[in-house]
Design a protein around this motif. Structure first.
Motif, PDB file in Angstrom:
ATOM      1  N   GLU A  94       0.820  -1.226   0.000  1.00 11.16           N
ATOM      2  CA  GLU A  94       0.000   0.000   0.000  1.00 11.16           C
ATOM      3  C   GLU A  94       0.851   1.272   0.000  1.00 11.16           C
ATOM      4  O   GLU A  94       1.615   1.543   0.913  1.00 11.16           O
ATOM      5  CB  GLU A  94      -0.917   0.000   1.213  1.00 11.16           C
ATOM      6  CG  GLU A  94      -1.927   1.117   1.165  1.00 11.16           C
ATOM      7  CD  GLU A  94      -2.938   1.016   2.285  1.00 11.16           C
ATOM      8  OE1 GLU A  94      -3.450   2.066   2.666  1.00 11.16           O
ATOM      9  OE2 GLU A  94      -3.213  -0.086   2.765  1.00 11.16           O
ATOM     10  N   LEU A  95       0.676   2.042  -1.068  1.00 15.89           N
ATOM     11  CA  LEU A  95       1.366   3.323  -1.222  1.00 15.89           C
ATOM     12  C   LEU A  95       0.639   4.097  -2.321  1.00 15.89           C
ATOM     13  O   LEU A  95       0.259   3.521  -3.334  1.00 15.89           O
ATOM     14  CB  LEU A  95       2.832   3.108  -1.627  1.00 15.89           C
ATOM     15  CG  LEU A  95       3.690   4.361  -1.767  1.00 15.89           C
ATOM     16  CD1 LEU A  95       3.931   5.001  -0.405  1.00 15.89           C
ATOM     17  CD2 LEU A  95       5.024   4.027  -2.417  1.00 15.89           C
ATOM     18  N   LYS A  96       0.456   5.375  -2.107  1.00 13.63           N
ATOM     19  CA  LYS A  96      -0.153   6.235  -3.125  1.00 13.63           C
ATOM     20  C   LYS A  96       0.963   7.100  -3.709  1.00 13.63           C
ATOM     21  O   LYS A  96       1.709   7.742  -2.968  1.00 13.63           O
ATOM     22  CB  LYS A  96      -1.246   7.117  -2.503  1.00 13.63           C
ATOM     23  CG  LYS A  96      -1.960   7.981  -3.507  1.00 13.63           C
ATOM     24  CD  LYS A  96      -3.063   8.780  -2.832  1.00 13.63           C
ATOM     25  CE  LYS A  96      -3.777   9.669  -3.830  1.00 13.63           C
ATOM     26  NZ  LYS A  96      -4.820  10.472  -3.205  1.00 13.63           N
ATOM     27  N   VAL A  97       1.056   7.123  -5.016  1.00 11.12           N
ATOM     28  CA  VAL A  97       2.107   7.858  -5.713  1.00 11.12           C
ATOM     29  C   VAL A  97       1.466   8.910  -6.607  1.00 11.12           C
ATOM     30  O   VAL A  97       0.593   8.592  -7.415  1.00 11.12           O
ATOM     31  CB  VAL A  97       2.990   6.902  -6.563  1.00 11.12           C
ATOM     32  CG1 VAL A  97       3.983   7.693  -7.393  1.00 11.12           C
ATOM     33  CG2 VAL A  97       3.700   5.899  -5.682  1.00 11.12           C
ATOM     34  N   GLU A  98       1.910  10.159  -6.452  1.00 13.80           N
ATOM     35  CA  GLU A  98       1.518  11.257  -7.339  1.00 13.80           C
ATOM     36  C   GLU A  98       2.714  11.508  -8.261  1.00 13.80           C
ATOM     37  O   GLU A  98       3.795  11.867  -7.789  1.00 13.80           O
ATOM     38  CB  GLU A  98       1.213  12.531  -6.534  1.00 13.80           C
ATOM     39  CG  GLU A  98       0.063  12.400  -5.556  1.00 13.80           C
ATOM     40  CD  GLU A  98      -1.292  12.381  -6.228  1.00 13.80           C
ATOM     41  OE1 GLU A  98      -1.416  12.909  -7.344  1.00 13.80           O
ATOM     42  OE2 GLU A  98      -2.219  11.825  -5.626  1.00 13.80           O
ATOM     43  N   VAL A 109       8.447  13.976 -11.278  1.00 13.27           N
ATOM     44  CA  VAL A 109       8.465  14.290  -9.852  1.00 13.27           C
ATOM     45  C   VAL A 109       7.526  13.293  -9.186  1.00 13.27           C
ATOM     46  O   VAL A 109       6.344  13.227  -9.511  1.00 13.27           O
ATOM     47  CB  VAL A 109       8.008  15.741  -9.577  1.00 13.27           C
ATOM     48  CG1 VAL A 109       7.978  16.015  -8.084  1.00 13.27           C
ATOM     49  CG2 VAL A 109       8.903  16.726 -10.300  1.00 13.27           C
ATOM     50  N   ILE A 110       8.087  12.498  -8.281  1.00 14.48           N
ATOM     51  CA  ILE A 110       7.325  11.470  -7.570  1.00 14.48           C
ATOM     52  C   ILE A 110       7.078  11.966  -6.150  1.00 14.48           C
ATOM     53  O   ILE A 110       8.018  12.310  -5.435  1.00 14.48           O
ATOM     54  CB  ILE A 110       8.104  10.126  -7.518  1.00 14.48           C
ATOM     55  CG1 ILE A 110       8.410   9.622  -8.914  1.00 14.48           C
ATOM     56  CG2 ILE A 110       7.358   9.094  -6.694  1.00 14.48           C
ATOM     57  CD1 ILE A 110       7.214   9.159  -9.679  1.00 14.48           C
ATOM     58  N   LYS A 114       6.093   9.340   1.982  1.00 14.16           N
ATOM     59  CA  LYS A 114       7.464   9.153   2.477  1.00 14.16           C
ATOM     60  C   LYS A 114       8.400  10.262   2.011  1.00 14.16           C
ATOM     61  O   LYS A 114       9.524  10.361   2.474  1.00 14.16           O
ATOM     62  CB  LYS A 114       8.004   7.806   2.010  1.00 14.16           C
ATOM     63  CG  LYS A 114       7.205   6.646   2.561  1.00 14.16           C
ATOM     64  CD  LYS A 114       7.738   5.335   2.070  1.00 14.16           C
ATOM     65  CE  LYS A 114       6.885   4.209   2.637  1.00 14.16           C
ATOM     66  NZ  LYS A 114       7.489   2.914   2.474  1.00 14.16           N
ATOM     67  N   GLY A 115       7.934  11.105   1.052  1.00 16.52           N
ATOM     68  CA  GLY A 115       8.761  12.193   0.556  1.00 16.52           C
ATOM     69  C   GLY A 115       8.496  12.463  -0.919  1.00 16.52           C
ATOM     70  O   GLY A 115       7.653  11.824  -1.546  1.00 16.52           O
ATOM     71  N   THR A 116       9.246  13.431  -1.456  1.00 20.35           N
ATOM     72  CA  THR A 116       9.114  13.817  -2.860  1.00 20.35           C
ATOM     73  C   THR A 116      10.510  13.904  -3.468  1.00 20.35           C
ATOM     74  O   THR A 116      11.412  14.495  -2.867  1.00 20.35           O
ATOM     75  CB  THR A 116       8.412  15.183  -2.982  1.00 20.35           C
ATOM     76  OG1 THR A 116       7.128  15.085  -2.365  1.00 20.35           O
ATOM     77  CG2 THR A 116       8.239  15.593  -4.429  1.00 20.35           C
ATOM     78  N   VAL A 117      10.675  13.313  -4.660  1.00 24.32           N
ATOM     79  CA  VAL A 117      11.959  13.369  -5.369  1.00 24.32           C
ATOM     80  C   VAL A 117      11.710  13.650  -6.843  1.00 24.32           C
ATOM     81  O   VAL A 117      10.647  13.349  -7.379  1.00 24.32           O
ATOM     82  CB  VAL A 117      12.769  12.055  -5.221  1.00 24.32           C
ATOM     83  CG1 VAL A 117      13.251  11.853  -3.805  1.00 24.32           C
ATOM     84  CG2 VAL A 117      11.988  10.859  -5.695  1.00 24.32           C
ATOM     85  N   THR A 118      12.712  14.245  -7.481  1.00 21.66           N
ATOM     86  CA  THR A 118      12.679  14.480  -8.929  1.00 21.66           C
ATOM     87  C   THR A 118      13.669  13.516  -9.564  1.00 21.66           C
ATOM     88  O   THR A 118      14.844  13.492  -9.200  1.00 21.66           O
ATOM     89  CB  THR A 118      13.066  15.930  -9.257  1.00 21.66           C
ATOM     90  OG1 THR A 118      12.150  16.809  -8.596  1.00 21.66           O
ATOM     91  CG2 THR A 118      13.022  16.188 -10.751  1.00 21.66           C
ATOM     92  N   LEU A 119      13.176  12.727 -10.523  1.00 26.09           N
ATOM     93  CA  LEU A 119      13.994  11.713 -11.176  1.00 26.09           C
ATOM     94  C   LEU A 119      14.203  12.092 -12.635  1.00 26.09           C
ATOM     95  O   LEU A 119      13.310  12.658 -13.270  1.00 26.09           O
ATOM     96  CB  LEU A 119      13.296  10.344 -11.105  1.00 26.09           C
ATOM     97  CG  LEU A 119      13.071   9.760  -9.712  1.00 26.09           C
ATOM     98  CD1 LEU A 119      11.743  10.186  -9.150  1.00 26.09           C
ATOM     99  CD2 LEU A 119      13.133   8.257  -9.789  1.00 26.09           C
ATOM    100  N   ALA A 120      15.387  11.767 -13.168  1.00 25.12           N
ATOM    101  CA  ALA A 120      15.703  12.047 -14.567  1.00 25.12           C
ATOM    102  C   ALA A 120      15.613  10.748 -15.365  1.00 25.12           C
ATOM    103  O   ALA A 120      15.964   9.670 -14.874  1.00 25.12           O
ATOM    104  CB  ALA A 120      17.107  12.626 -14.682  1.00 25.12           C
ATOM    105  N   SER A 135      19.080   9.372  -4.570  1.00 24.96           N
ATOM    106  CA  SER A 135      18.675   9.673  -3.195  1.00 24.96           C
ATOM    107  C   SER A 135      17.426   8.863  -2.868  1.00 24.96           C
ATOM    108  O   SER A 135      16.690   8.467  -3.763  1.00 24.96           O
ATOM    109  CB  SER A 135      18.411  11.169  -2.997  1.00 24.96           C
ATOM    110  OG  SER A 135      17.264  11.572  -3.698  1.00 24.96           O
ATOM    111  N   ALA A 136      17.217   8.628  -1.594  1.00 26.13           N
ATOM    112  CA  ALA A 136      16.026   7.890  -1.157  1.00 26.13           C
ATOM    113  C   ALA A 136      14.812   8.811  -1.240  1.00 26.13           C
ATOM    114  O   ALA A 136      14.930  10.018  -1.470  1.00 26.13           O
ATOM    115  CB  ALA A 136      16.230   7.395   0.272  1.00 26.13           C
TER     116      ALA A 136
END
Length: 177
Positions: A94-98, A109-110, A114-120, A135-136
């Protein structure tokens, strides 16, 4: 004093006592006051406390001077958000991802609880699209990977780890349509 006068005096004293009692009793009884009429209410002047502070002005000031183009262009920044796609995924466990895809810069951008990160994006392909960041999810040491498949980006897999990169959490996600 004779007996006739004594009887008359006794009768007079009795009648006087009876009259005095009647007056005392009627004086002690509560009488209804007449209810005020509408005219009495209108004629009565109500006192309203006054403040020593002046009232707030209700004048509206309208600026009629037009700013020049040079004054406006320094203060104005326009962004056109083309190439942005926002999607919501429900994952297992169970996890909701925007996810906000920035197609022009090949980034996503996820955001999770648990947090927000920008992935390339790390590959040239479109199926699957692979995004990574060193990064985590909480911004600490580790990594986060996001792989999304299908043209409509219907399914995704997220892998994330903290400082101990041997302990990887994997989430299988589907769009919330």
């Amino acid at each position: 004093m004779n007996l006739g006068q004594l009887k008359q005096l006794r009768t007079t004293a009795f009648m006087t006592g009876l009259l005095a009692s009647a007056i005392t009793i009627s004086a002690c009884q509560q009488q209804q006051e007449p209810e005020p009429s509408l005219e009495d209410s209108i004629n009565a002047e109500e006192s309203v406390p006054m403040s020593a502070d002046p009232a707030d002005p209700s004048d509206t000031v309208v600026e009629t001077d037009d700013a020049s183009l040079n004054e406006v262009e320094d203060d104005t920044v326009a962004n056109v958000n083309t190439g942005l796609t926002q999607m919501t995924y429900l994952c297992s466990p169970e996890l909701k991802v925007e996810a906000t895809y920035k197609d022009e810069t090949n980034q996503v951008v996820i955001g999770t609880d648990k947090g927000t990160v920008t992935l390339a994006q790390t590959n040239e392909g479109s199926n699957p699209e692979v995004f990574e960041v060193a990064s985590a999810m909480d911004g600490g040491e580790g990594f986060t990977q996001w792989r999304v498949a299908h043209e409509e980006r219907e399914t995704g897999v997220m892998r994330t780890a903290g400082a101990d990169e041997s302990n990887v959490n994997t989430y299988e996600c589907k769009t919330n349509k």
